[in-house]
Motif scaffolding. Sequence first.
Motif, mmCIF file in Angstrom:
data_model
loop_
_atom_site.group_PDB
_atom_site.id
_atom_site.type_symbol
_atom_site.label_atom_id
_atom_site.label_comp_id
_atom_site.label_asym_id
_atom_site.label_seq_id
_atom_site.Cartn_x
_atom_site.Cartn_y
_atom_site.Cartn_z
ATOM 1 N N LEU A 177 0.812 -1.222 0.000
ATOM 2 C CA LEU A 177 0.000 0.000 0.000
ATOM 3 C C LEU A 177 0.846 1.272 0.000
ATOM 4 N N SER A 178 2.035 1.216 0.532
ATOM 5 C CA SER A 178 2.881 2.417 0.591
ATOM 6 C C SER A 178 3.286 2.911 -0.793
ATOM 7 N N GLN A 179 3.097 2.087 -1.812
ATOM 8 C CA GLN A 179 3.456 2.503 -3.171
ATOM 9 C C GLN A 179 2.346 3.316 -3.850
ATOM 10 N N LEU A 180 1.192 3.444 -3.199
ATOM 11 C CA LEU A 180 0.147 4.315 -3.764
ATOM 12 C C LEU A 180 0.676 5.743 -3.802
ATOM 13 N N PRO A 181 0.539 6.443 -4.927
ATOM 14 C CA PRO A 181 1.324 7.661 -5.151
ATOM 15 C C PRO A 181 0.959 8.879 -4.324
ATOM 16 N N SER A 182 -0.351 9.090 -4.026
ATOM 17 C CA SER A 182 -0.739 10.371 -3.425
ATOM 18 C C SER A 182 -1.769 10.189 -2.319
ATOM 19 N N PHE A 183 -2.037 11.289 -1.609
ATOM 20 C CA PHE A 183 -3.019 11.283 -0.529
ATOM 21 C C PHE A 183 -4.390 10.841 -1.044
ATOM 22 N N ASN A 184 -4.808 11.409 -2.181
ATOM 23 C CA ASN A 184 -6.127 11.059 -2.707
ATOM 24 C C ASN A 184 -6.218 9.612 -3.173
ATOM 25 N N SER A 185 -5.087 9.012 -3.497
ATOM 26 C CA SER A 185 -5.109 7.619 -3.959
ATOM 27 C C SER A 185 -5.374 6.635 -2.831
ATOM 28 N N ILE A 186 -5.254 7.088 -1.579
ATOM 29 C CA ILE A 186 -5.547 6.198 -0.451
ATOM 30 C C ILE A 186 -6.921 6.509 0.163
ATOM 31 N N SER A 187 -7.751 7.253 -0.565
ATOM 32 C CA SER A 187 -9.070 7.633 -0.052
ATOM 33 C C SER A 187 -9.934 6.421 0.268
ATOM 34 N N GLY A 188 -9.905 5.419 -0.604
ATOM 35 C CA GLY A 188 -10.691 4.207 -0.369
ATOM 36 C C GLY A 188 -10.265 3.490 0.895
ATOM 37 N N VAL A 189 -8.955 3.395 1.095
ATOM 38 C CA VAL A 189 -8.403 2.760 2.302
ATOM 39 C C VAL A 189 -8.807 3.552 3.530
ATOM 40 N N SER A 190 -8.737 4.885 3.427
ATOM 41 C CA SER A 190 -9.083 5.754 4.550
ATOM 42 C C SER A 190 -10.570 5.656 4.895
ATOM 43 N N LEU A 191 -11.438 5.587 3.887
ATOM 44 C CA LEU A 191 -12.876 5.454 4.128
ATOM 45 C C LEU A 191 -13.181 4.145 4.859
ATOM 46 N N ALA A 192 -12.574 3.063 4.391
ATOM 47 C CA ALA A 192 -12.778 1.768 5.052
ATOM 48 C C ALA A 192 -12.303 1.830 6.501
ATOM 49 N N ALA A 193 -11.177 2.511 6.720
ATOM 50 C CA ALA A 193 -10.629 2.638 8.072
ATOM 51 C C ALA A 193 -11.573 3.426 8.979
ATOM 52 N N ALA A 194 -12.162 4.517 8.451
ATOM 53 C CA ALA A 194 -13.082 5.335 9.251
ATOM 54 C C ALA A 194 -14.321 4.537 9.649
ATOM 55 N N VAL A 195 -14.868 3.753 8.713
ATOM 56 C CA VAL A 195 -16.032 2.921 9.010
ATOM 57 C C VAL A 195 -15.678 1.876 10.074
ATOM 58 N N MET A 196 -14.491 1.297 9.943
ATOM 59 C CA MET A 196 -14.055 0.285 10.907
ATOM 60 C C MET A 196 -13.892 0.869 12.305
ATOM 61 N N SER A 197 -13.416 2.117 12.392
ATOM 62 C CA SER A 197 -13.188 2.731 13.701
ATOM 63 C C SER A 197 -14.501 2.870 14.469
ATOM 64 N N LEU A 198 -15.553 3.315 13.764
ATOM 65 C CA LEU A 198 -16.862 3.434 14.400
ATOM 66 C C LEU A 198 -17.406 2.053 14.757
ATOM 67 N N SER A 199 -17.122 1.071 13.915
ATOM 68 C CA SER A 199 -17.625 -0.298 14.135
ATOM 69 C C SER A 199 -16.990 -0.944 15.359
ATOM 70 N N TYR A 200 -15.652 -0.919 15.450
ATOM 71 C CA TYR A 200 -15.030 -1.609 16.584
ATOM 72 C C TYR A 200 -15.205 -0.834 17.887
ATOM 73 N N SER A 201 -15.370 0.487 17.796
ATOM 74 C CA SER A 201 -15.677 1.259 19.005
ATOM 75 C C SER A 201 -17.049 0.864 19.551
ATOM 76 N N THR A 202 -18.008 0.703 18.631
ATOM 77 C CA THR A 202 -19.352 0.285 19.032
ATOM 78 C C THR A 202 -19.332 -1.114 19.632
ATOM 79 N N ILE A 203 -18.563 -2.002 19.017
ATOM 80 C CA ILE A 203 -18.441 -3.362 19.555
ATOM 81 C C ILE A 203 -17.818 -3.328 20.954
ATOM 82 N N ALA A 204 -16.800 -2.482 21.143
ATOM 83 C CA ALA A 204 -16.095 -2.421 22.426
ATOM 84 C C ALA A 204 -17.039 -2.040 23.561
ATOM 85 N N TRP A 205 -17.836 -0.963 23.370
ATOM 86 C CA TRP A 205 -18.724 -0.573 24.468
ATOM 87 C C TRP A 205 -19.992 -1.430 24.507
ATOM 88 N N GLY A 206 -20.426 -1.895 23.334
ATOM 89 C CA GLY A 206 -21.606 -2.763 23.291
ATOM 90 C C GLY A 206 -21.365 -4.097 23.983
#
Length: 451
Positions: A177-206
């Motif tokens: 993944l580090s070979q992706l050229p620019s900030f915008n090229s990792i947008s998909g990875v970042s979106l998945a990461a943001a969704v996961m953060s809300l998901s595992y936080s909810t699981i943790a307190w739930g």
Amino acid sequence: MAAPEGPSSSYVNMYYENEDERSVEERAIDDWLPITASRTAKWWHSAFHNVTAVVGAGVLGLPYAMSQLGWGPGMAALVLSWIITLYSLWQMVEMHEMVPGKRFDRYHELGQHAFGEKLGLWIVVPQQLIVEVGVDIVYMITGGKSLQKFHNLVCSDCKHIKLTYFIMIFASVHFVLSQLPSFNSISGVSLAAAVMSLSYSTIAWGASVDKGRQPDVEYGYKSHTTGGTVFDFFSALGTIVFAYGGHNIVMEIQATMPSTPERPSKGPMLKGVIVAYVVIALCYLPVALVGYYIFGNNLEDNILLTLQTPTWLIAMANMFVVVHLIGSYQIYAMPVFDMMESLLVKKLMFRPTWHLRLITRTTYVAFTMFIAITFPFFNGLLAFFGGFAFAPTTYFLPCIIWLIICKPKKFSLSWFANWFCIIFGVSLTIVGPIGGLREIITKANTYRFYQ
């Protein structure tokens, strides 16, 4: 290029004149560097990039930090940090284009404008590098531990595998993944990461709510000595600072957005920031408060390590953490790649080629992997890096720059607010590393390398 006539024509003329002053070679280099390669981001990119940057390994340590602080100080630290960091982030967004015709695309460029070319570089860059490299090391450790936890949960009868190997597995993803050229090229990875953060936080307190308040729960301080309690208190403050850090890449995120005099980038950037901070509150407060209420001071430094059942849910949460940390690692690594490649291309006159990108980025991933394998002290590292570098760059450096550049009237509300943030942030910078370093030393006494 002629600017349209109108009330902002002088601003527009200045904007285009600055663009014309750049040579073709300089533009080509900027188009190759990861931060300035693409300026097509929208407000929602700002939202999920900021969520990915801020919510990370830190949220998992918040219940443990609460157990070290207690109800009153813990709540105060959480809420104050949310308010102060949102305020300082707003300041940075406002300052991104405060000079007509110029964009401060990188944190150190803003520092250079405030403190001078040389001093600004020396004030900002070392701290920014400590934060970004430090975070990537911590995320290597946390990613490896989460993979190990997942393995142990789904295959409890399997042969024990050392943490070292799980960190190496986590690192293998980043070599690609580090070979992706620019900030915008990792947008998909970042979106998945943001969704996961809300998901595992909810699981943790739930999952904590599902367990119910433990019958033997205690809310007193775990340490039986005054000195130990004080050091734990300091360490917890550093952990909270780490959890709220994300300002080191704010300027770089805003640099990916289009901007014109009529529609400056601060509009969509602020919209994304507000959405991000709502999500951050929804992640942090329930995890910290529910986790502490249910388990009291009988907590591991990672809430998911405390939770054992239901097995399938905790296993899934750990995989969500892994996915999130993959995105977070890349978000923090991108400005480091930009610094390294800028130095090599602009100062050392290397040609901007894919070979150069492959070598520099692979070397960086290998370095963070090696340090993570050697020193996997999760909570101590959170506190140390939180206090040592996150507090300055997140809590009070933006306020200092604001006072220098904007010069608010003495004893005005803005003046008082900035000085309060500075004093609070400096205090965290002093006490956070003390507690974290003490915890690292304590654990290092019994630690065997590469186990």
